[in-house]
Design an enzyme around this catalytic site. Structure first.
Site, PDB file in Angstrom:
ATOM      1  N   HIS A 168      -5.927  -8.937 -14.825  1.00 18.73           N
ATOM      2  CA  HIS A 168      -5.249  -9.377 -16.057  1.00 18.73           C
ATOM      3  C   HIS A 168      -4.332  -8.314 -16.644  1.00 18.73           C
ATOM      4  O   HIS A 168      -3.657  -8.556 -17.638  1.00 18.73           O
ATOM      5  CB  HIS A 168      -6.284  -9.802 -17.105  1.00 18.73           C
ATOM      6  CG  HIS A 168      -6.977 -11.076 -16.750  1.00 18.73           C
ATOM      7  ND1 HIS A 168      -6.626 -12.291 -17.274  1.00 18.73           N
ATOM      8  CD2 HIS A 168      -7.982 -11.329 -15.876  1.00 18.73           C
ATOM      9  CE1 HIS A 168      -7.387 -13.239 -16.757  1.00 18.73           C
ATOM     10  NE2 HIS A 168      -8.225 -12.674 -15.905  1.00 18.73           N
ATOM     11  N   ASP A 373       2.257  -4.581 -20.806  1.00 16.30           N
ATOM     12  CA  ASP A 373       1.212  -5.592 -21.000  1.00 16.30           C
ATOM     13  C   ASP A 373       1.150  -6.467 -19.757  1.00 16.30           C
ATOM     14  O   ASP A 373       2.198  -6.887 -19.251  1.00 16.30           O
ATOM     15  CB  ASP A 373       1.572  -6.466 -22.220  1.00 16.30           C
ATOM     16  CG  ASP A 373       0.333  -6.998 -22.923  1.00 16.30           C
ATOM     17  OD1 ASP A 373      -0.690  -7.181 -22.260  1.00 16.30           O
ATOM     18  OD2 ASP A 373       0.410  -7.239 -24.147  1.00 16.30           O
TER      19      ASP A 373
HETATM   20  O1  F6P Z   1      -6.046  -7.502 -21.175  1.00 15.18           O
HETATM   21  C1  F6P Z   1      -7.189  -7.211 -20.479  1.00 15.18           C
HETATM   22  C2  F6P Z   1      -8.418  -7.650 -21.215  1.00 15.18           C
HETATM   23  O2  F6P Z   1      -9.556  -7.591 -20.409  1.00 15.18           O
HETATM   24  C3  F6P Z   1      -8.184  -9.057 -21.691  1.00 15.18           C
HETATM   25  O3  F6P Z   1      -8.635  -9.968 -20.833  1.00 15.18           O
HETATM   26  C4  F6P Z   1      -8.775  -9.063 -23.036  1.00 15.18           C
HETATM   27  O4  F6P Z   1      -7.896  -9.661 -23.895  1.00 15.18           O
HETATM   28  C5  F6P Z   1      -8.892  -7.667 -23.471  1.00 15.18           C
HETATM   29  O5  F6P Z   1      -8.648  -6.869 -22.364  1.00 15.18           O
HETATM   30  C6  F6P Z   1     -10.214  -7.472 -24.171  1.00 15.18           C
HETATM   31  O6  F6P Z   1     -10.723  -6.223 -24.077  1.00 15.18           O
HETATM   32  P1  F6P Z   1     -12.229  -5.908 -24.368  1.00 15.18           P
HETATM   33  O7  F6P Z   1     -13.044  -6.803 -23.492  1.00 15.18           O
HETATM   34  O8  F6P Z   1     -12.373  -4.465 -24.037  1.00 15.18           O
HETATM   35  O9  F6P Z   1     -12.453  -6.197 -25.805  1.00 15.18           O
END
Ligand code: F6P
Length: 497
Positions: A168, A373
């Site tokens: 992602h 991003d």
């Molecule tokens: O962008 C990568 C990601 O894993 C997304 O899927 C998610 O929006 C974000 O990071 C959330 O991060 P965390 O799980 O560390 O709160």
């Protein structure tokens, strides 16, 4: 894969957060693109979701059975981690090293990152949990940078399983990826999948470049041959649940919320981000300050609403970043505000889905200006929420979404002067131009939603696992739909389109 097989979704973060005290158990939706994007997909289907439920030590013993039942009812299988282990894996490796490095922010990496053993052990734990749940015919869909070793560890346990891996976040240029001390182990881990998916063709080609330069595996077009195991590399830009955002935009609660905050005499610029240094918030604020300085007539006639959702606040670089942001907001408001007007309304908190869509509707100009991003789903949520056909999107050229959304006003977030000029263009754009751009954006976002994304990816994993090779051009999609004949190859529960 059989047609009645399940999808096993595997991610670090679960779609729900469960909190419990002596009196009650509360379940709330987790923040973040992955969790938000796939939650409805999971709820509507019969998938299983395996993930880390966060620190369970605060849950009183008397509530543990109730919490387990909540997970079970939602088809969630928790992988519990010890406090020190989670700290080393999640804070140390995932968000201390991999996150900044894959976003090209190498100066954020600690000098001596030494928690790799914990990362490997947690990945082992996830692979073991998947193997326990797996039934023949299932498709395993592993997500993101927390679990880069899991495809390989699982392949060793289940040689014939259909395994997909989706990243992602950006995959950096091969020369940057080389910095990672565990680079070969990571590649070997990811290459345990049948299909590896990325949001953009740049990330996919960076990955194959890295495989080419660091391994001896043969590569033809988009296939890497790991001995006799072909691994497909594809491009699958993630979408949002566009229909649901569009529906919500006219919900009476959203309309009431919107009317409560709308003002007739001010244009609203809006930023909605997790509080993360990759999101470009500091430079965005500096561009806004520049706009005010260069255009005194705009004072008191514009306002920037910046929502910064608390995120990863145990990680030192996030704590430092929060401080920098607090100081900058204070300085700009102090230097430019008047008794009647505060230039930036800054909210360091989560907002409810109703408030979020009301804010999207309210914005004259939406600012999505990350330094880097993977995709950025906020941009797509904003578009999907603009059922009124109005609103301007200002979008960083370094967001994965930029490729798919050419009608946005494009900015380089590192060029403050240019960004200030583009903000002015956005604020003064004529109505016909605004509507023409938004109509085109809305068409794209509606056509490539989260359901078609998931179905296309899972179709390709299913095909690859049974050796039904699709011609290169038809693998994945970028800016087009490729959903022909999905019903024949995806589990029944996923036929949601
Ligand atoms: O962008 C990568 C990601 O894993 C997304 O899927 C998610 O929006 C974000 O990071 C959330 O991060 P965390 O799980 O560390 O709160």
């Amino acid at each position: 894969m059989t047609s009645d097989g399940r999808v096993i979704i595997v991610s670090n973060r679960l779609p729900f957060t469960v909190r419990a005290d002596d009196d009650s158990v509360t379940v709330t939706a987790a923040a973040g693109g992955l969790a938000n994007g796939l939650r409805a997909f999971h709820e509507d289907g019969d998938s299983l979701w395996i993930g880390w439920p966060g620190d369970a030590s605060s849950i009183p013993r008397s509530r543990r059975t109730a919490v387990t039942r909540h997970f079970h009812d939602r088809r969630i299988v928790p992988v519990h981690l010890g406090h020190a282990e989670a700290k080393a894996y999640y804070e140390g490796v995932c968000n201390g090293v991999i996150w900044p490095l894959f976003h090209y922010l190498t100066d954020r990496i600690p000098i001596d990152p030494c928690e790799w053993t914990a990362y490997r052990e947690v990945n082992e734990r996830f692979a073991a949990a998947i193997a326990r749940e797996y039934r023949e015919g299932d498709v395993v869909w592993i997500h993101d940078y927390h679990l880069l070793l899991v495809p390989g560890l699982l392949r060793a346990r289940l040689p014939k399983a259909a395994i997909g891996f989706f990243l992602h976040i950006p995959f950096p240029a091969a020369d940057v990826f080389r910095i990672v001390p565990w680079r070969r182990e990571i590649l070997a881990g990811v290459l345990g999948a049948n299909v590896i998916g990325f949001h953009t063709s740049d990330y996919a080609s960076h990955f194959t470049d890295a495989v080419r330069s660091l391994t001896a595996f043969e590569i033809t077009e988009n296939t890497v041959y790991v001995n006799d195991h072909p691994v497909e590399v594809g491009v699958y830009p993630m979408g949002v649940d566009a229909a649901s955002f569009t529906r919500m935009a006219d919900d009476p609660q959203v309309v009431a919320e919107y009317k409560g905050i709308a003002t007739s005499h001010q244009q609203i610029l809006l930023g909605v981000d997790r509080l993360d240094y990759t999101k470009g918030i500091l430079r965005r604020l500096l561009a806004y300050e520049r706009l005010l300085r260069d255009n005194p007539a705009l004072r008191e006639r514009v306002r920037l609403i910046q929502v910064a959702v608390p995120s990863r606040d145990c990680v030192a670089s996030y704590q430092r970043f929060r401080q920098e942001l607090d100081e900058l907001v204070g300085r700009i408001n102090g230097d430019h505000g008047t008794l009647d007007w505060t230039p930036i309304r800054y909210l360091h908190q989560s907002v409810s889905p109703t408030q979020l869509v009301a804010l999207y509707r309210l914005a004259d100009v939406m600012l999505v200006t990350p330094l880097r991003d993977g995709m950025n789903l906020v941009a797509k949520e904003f578009i999907a929420s603009r059922a009124d056909g109005d609103g301007v999107l200002v979008l960083s050229e370094f967001a994965g979404a930029a490729r798919e959304l050419p009608e946005a006003v494009s900015v380089n977030p590192y060029d403050i002067e240019e960004m200030a000029a583009r903000l002015k263009d956005a604020l003064t754009m004529e109505m016909p131009d605004r509507r023409r751009r938004m109509a085109a954006l809305r068409q794209r976002v509606a056509a490539a939603d989260v359901y078609s994304w998931a179905a296309t990816f899972l179709r390709d994993v299913g095909d690859a696992a049974v050796g039904n090779r699709r011609p290169t051009a038809a693998r994945g999609y970028e800016g087009r739909l490729a959903n022909d004949n999905l019903a024949a190859v995806i589990p029944s529960a996923l036929r949601l389109m």
